[in-house]
Enzyme design. Structure first.
Site, PDB file in Angstrom:
ATOM      1  N   MET A  47     -11.632  -4.729   5.936  1.00  0.00           N
ATOM      2  CA  MET A  47     -10.777  -3.731   6.585  1.00  0.00           C
ATOM      3  C   MET A  47     -10.439  -4.184   7.997  1.00  0.00           C
ATOM      4  O   MET A  47     -11.311  -4.605   8.762  1.00  0.00           O
ATOM      5  CB  MET A  47     -11.483  -2.364   6.652  1.00  0.00           C
ATOM      6  CG  MET A  47     -11.699  -1.661   5.322  1.00  0.00           C
ATOM      7  SD  MET A  47     -10.220  -1.437   4.310  1.00  0.00           S
ATOM      8  CE  MET A  47      -9.165  -0.448   5.390  1.00  0.00           C
ATOM      9  N   GLY A  70      -8.894   5.307   6.193  1.00  0.00           N
ATOM     10  CA  GLY A  70      -8.580   6.733   6.160  1.00  0.00           C
ATOM     11  C   GLY A  70      -7.128   7.045   6.487  1.00  0.00           C
ATOM     12  O   GLY A  70      -6.598   8.050   6.032  1.00  0.00           O
ATOM     13  N   MET A  89      -8.810   8.445  -1.565  1.00  0.00           N
ATOM     14  CA  MET A  89      -9.676   8.978  -0.503  1.00  0.00           C
ATOM     15  C   MET A  89     -10.253  10.320  -0.934  1.00  0.00           C
ATOM     16  O   MET A  89      -9.546  11.132  -1.535  1.00  0.00           O
ATOM     17  CB  MET A  89      -8.866   9.180   0.774  1.00  0.00           C
ATOM     18  CG  MET A  89      -8.208   7.914   1.278  1.00  0.00           C
ATOM     19  SD  MET A  89      -7.310   8.263   2.799  1.00  0.00           S
ATOM     20  CE  MET A  89      -6.528   6.658   3.047  1.00  0.00           C
ATOM     21  N   ASP A 135      -6.859  -5.455   4.971  1.00  0.00           N
ATOM     22  CA  ASP A 135      -6.138  -4.170   4.819  1.00  0.00           C
ATOM     23  C   ASP A 135      -6.231  -3.376   6.114  1.00  0.00           C
ATOM     24  O   ASP A 135      -7.326  -3.084   6.588  1.00  0.00           O
ATOM     25  CB  ASP A 135      -6.803  -3.403   3.665  1.00  0.00           C
ATOM     26  CG  ASP A 135      -6.168  -2.054   3.383  1.00  0.00           C
ATOM     27  OD1 ASP A 135      -5.060  -1.773   3.887  1.00  0.00           O
ATOM     28  OD2 ASP A 135      -6.793  -1.281   2.631  1.00  0.00           O
ATOM     29  N   MET A 195     -11.900   4.694  -1.570  1.00  0.00           N
ATOM     30  CA  MET A 195     -12.609   5.095  -0.346  1.00  0.00           C
ATOM     31  C   MET A 195     -13.317   6.400  -0.673  1.00  0.00           C
ATOM     32  O   MET A 195     -12.941   7.479  -0.204  1.00  0.00           O
ATOM     33  CB  MET A 195     -11.593   5.261   0.800  1.00  0.00           C
ATOM     34  CG  MET A 195     -11.112   3.916   1.316  1.00  0.00           C
ATOM     35  SD  MET A 195      -9.603   4.046   2.285  1.00  0.00           S
ATOM     36  CE  MET A 195      -8.409   3.952   0.957  1.00  0.00           C
ATOM     37  N   HIS A 242      -1.030  -1.555  -3.990  1.00  0.00           N
ATOM     38  CA  HIS A 242      -2.346  -1.166  -3.463  1.00  0.00           C
ATOM     39  C   HIS A 242      -2.409   0.361  -3.455  1.00  0.00           C
ATOM     40  O   HIS A 242      -1.565   1.030  -2.865  1.00  0.00           O
ATOM     41  CB  HIS A 242      -2.488  -1.743  -2.053  1.00  0.00           C
ATOM     42  CG  HIS A 242      -3.808  -1.491  -1.399  1.00  0.00           C
ATOM     43  ND1 HIS A 242      -4.894  -2.338  -1.554  1.00  0.00           N
ATOM     44  CD2 HIS A 242      -4.218  -0.504  -0.575  1.00  0.00           C
ATOM     45  CE1 HIS A 242      -5.911  -1.882  -0.839  1.00  0.00           C
ATOM     46  NE2 HIS A 242      -5.532  -0.761  -0.240  1.00  0.00           N
ATOM     47  N   ASP A 251      -4.592   3.595  -2.638  1.00  0.00           N
ATOM     48  CA  ASP A 251      -5.700   4.057  -1.798  1.00  0.00           C
ATOM     49  C   ASP A 251      -6.192   5.431  -2.235  1.00  0.00           C
ATOM     50  O   ASP A 251      -5.482   6.427  -2.076  1.00  0.00           O
ATOM     51  CB  ASP A 251      -5.224   4.203  -0.347  1.00  0.00           C
ATOM     52  CG  ASP A 251      -5.104   2.880   0.368  1.00  0.00           C
ATOM     53  OD1 ASP A 251      -6.074   2.106   0.342  1.00  0.00           O
ATOM     54  OD2 ASP A 251      -4.038   2.637   0.958  1.00  0.00           O
ATOM     55  N   GLY A 303      -1.073   2.994   9.502  1.00  0.00           N
ATOM     56  CA  GLY A 303      -0.421   2.904  10.802  1.00  0.00           C
ATOM     57  C   GLY A 303      -1.326   2.704  12.001  1.00  0.00           C
ATOM     58  O   GLY A 303      -0.902   2.903  13.136  1.00  0.00           O
ATOM     59  N   HIS A 322      -8.052   0.788  -4.383  1.00  0.00           N
ATOM     60  CA  HIS A 322      -9.010   0.766  -3.268  1.00  0.00           C
ATOM     61  C   HIS A 322      -9.666   2.137  -3.183  1.00  0.00           C
ATOM     62  O   HIS A 322      -9.041   3.095  -2.740  1.00  0.00           O
ATOM     63  CB  HIS A 322      -8.234   0.414  -1.982  1.00  0.00           C
ATOM     64  CG  HIS A 322      -9.047   0.463  -0.737  1.00  0.00           C
ATOM     65  ND1 HIS A 322      -8.483   0.402   0.523  1.00  0.00           N
ATOM     66  CD2 HIS A 322     -10.387   0.550  -0.520  1.00  0.00           C
ATOM     67  CE1 HIS A 322      -9.423   0.460   1.441  1.00  0.00           C
ATOM     68  NE2 HIS A 322     -10.591   0.562   0.840  1.00  0.00           N
ATOM     69  N   SER A 355       2.460   0.605   6.147  1.00  0.00           N
ATOM     70  CA  SER A 355       3.566   1.018   7.015  1.00  0.00           C
ATOM     71  C   SER A 355       4.535  -0.122   7.290  1.00  0.00           C
ATOM     72  O   SER A 355       5.731   0.126   7.475  1.00  0.00           O
ATOM     73  CB  SER A 355       3.035   1.613   8.326  1.00  0.00           C
ATOM     74  OG  SER A 355       2.129   0.737   8.945  1.00  0.00           O
ATOM     75  N   SER A 392       0.825  -1.207   0.000  1.00  0.00           N
ATOM     76  CA  SER A 392       0.000   0.000   0.000  1.00  0.00           C
ATOM     77  C   SER A 392       0.858   1.255   0.000  1.00  0.00           C
ATOM     78  O   SER A 392       1.548   1.561   0.975  1.00  0.00           O
ATOM     79  CB  SER A 392      -0.922   0.007   1.230  1.00  0.00           C
ATOM     80  OG  SER A 392      -1.652   1.209   1.262  1.00  0.00           O
TER      81      SER A 392
HETATM   82  C1  DX5 Z   1      -6.209   2.637   5.165  1.00  0.00           C
HETATM   83  C2  DX5 Z   1      -5.744   2.133   3.838  1.00  0.00           C
HETATM   84  C3  DX5 Z   1      -4.653   1.138   3.914  1.00  0.00           C
HETATM   85  C4  DX5 Z   1      -3.413   1.645   4.587  1.00  0.00           C
HETATM   86  C5  DX5 Z   1      -2.963   0.548   5.494  1.00  0.00           C
HETATM   87  O1  DX5 Z   1      -7.395   3.323   5.037  1.00  0.00           O
HETATM   88  O2  DX5 Z   1      -6.806   1.550   3.104  1.00  0.00           O
HETATM   89  O3  DX5 Z   1      -4.352   0.544   2.659  1.00  0.00           O
HETATM   90  O4  DX5 Z   1      -2.333   1.954   3.727  1.00  0.00           O
HETATM   91  O5  DX5 Z   1      -1.903   0.995   6.249  1.00  0.00           O
HETATM   92  P1  DX5 Z   1      -1.175   0.084   7.318  1.00  0.00           P
HETATM   93  O6  DX5 Z   1      -0.692  -1.153   6.607  1.00  0.00           O
HETATM   94  O7  DX5 Z   1      -0.078   0.969   7.785  1.00  0.00           O
HETATM   95  O8  DX5 Z   1      -2.177  -0.225   8.402  1.00  0.00           O
HETATM   96 ZN    ZN Z   2      -6.381   0.334   1.326  1.00  0.00          ZN
END
Ligand code: DX5
Ligand code: ZN
Length: 219
Positions: A137, A142, A36, A175, A68, A32, A34, A145, A66, A199, A7
């Protein structure tokens, strides 16, 4: 076979293409991506021009997008044109799930459906036969970490059981909060076969070693 989707939310955006190339060369199976909208989730990230740039830089890469965002349907074609291989959107988003899956597939892309920690596993059941990927999820979407929510494990088990009952085998992905030594093995045991890690890969001192550690879960 457990696959790994890296990601880029946690990548160094000043060197995004190079970061992606490094983790793919190390053995990550896909990127991946993301997206938003500051509405469906309380954050903004990146979108179409960035995906297009990465696609141009990495023509062989598989992009696991992905979304969101509150209204995914009107953006499907744009994300396909920008280079998505799979587009996942949230069951909680406002558009019709059936129409959105149909649109993604009509453009020749793989379709995925995502559920938040507060959404029951059963929300994806009516759509399983049309999906290439189901994403559970492990955190409220959002932000990278965050700590994994262990109630997601029961949802992975329930979706795996329903796929088995129906004789279906979409990717079962998870995820958020995925760490190689702790939550990743638990998710695999619960039926996940596609791990998304942000992360844990891009925040690691040695990204190559981090990817290899995930791939070593395959034994
Ligand atoms: C969060 C994202 C994830 C995010 C995960 O909303 O959809 O893809 O990058 O981050 P980690 O792996 O750090 O939890
Ligand atoms: Zn994601």
């Amino acid at each position: 076979m457990i696959k790994l989707s890296a990601s880029v939310l946690s990548a160094d955006f000043a060197r995004l293409g190079a970061d992606c190339r490094e983790v793919l060369d190390a053995g990550a199976d896909m990127i991946h991506f993301d997206v938003m909208d500051g509405h469906f989730v309380d954050n903004l990230s990146f979108g179409l021009p960035v995906l297009k740039g990465l696609r141009n830089a990495l023509p062989e890469a598989y992009f696991d997008v992905h979304l969101m965002i509150t209204h995914p349907l009107p953006y499907v074609k744009n994300f396909v044109d920008a280079g998505a291989d799979c587009i996942s959107f949230h069951a909680e988003a406002a558009n019709s799930i059936t129409a959105t899956i149909a649109s993604i597939k009509a453009y020749g892309c793989s379709a995925g459906l995502v559920i938040n920690p507060t959404t029951p596993a059963e929300a994806v059941f009516p759509f399983l036969k049309d999906l290439a990927l189901v994403l559970v999820m492990g955190v409220t979407p959002g932000h990278g970490g965050q700590a994994f929510r262990h109630e997601s494990l029961d949802k992975l088990r329930a979706i795996r059981a329903e796929c088995d009952r129906l004789g279906l085998s979409p990717y079962l992905s998870v995820d958020g909060g995925i760490k190689v030594d702790t939550t990743a093995p638990l998710c695999v045991e619960a039926g996940a076969n596609l791990l998304v890690a942000g992360s844990a890969i891009f925040g690691a001192k040695d990204k190559v070693a981090a990817v290899r550690a995930f791939k070593a879960l395959n034994g």
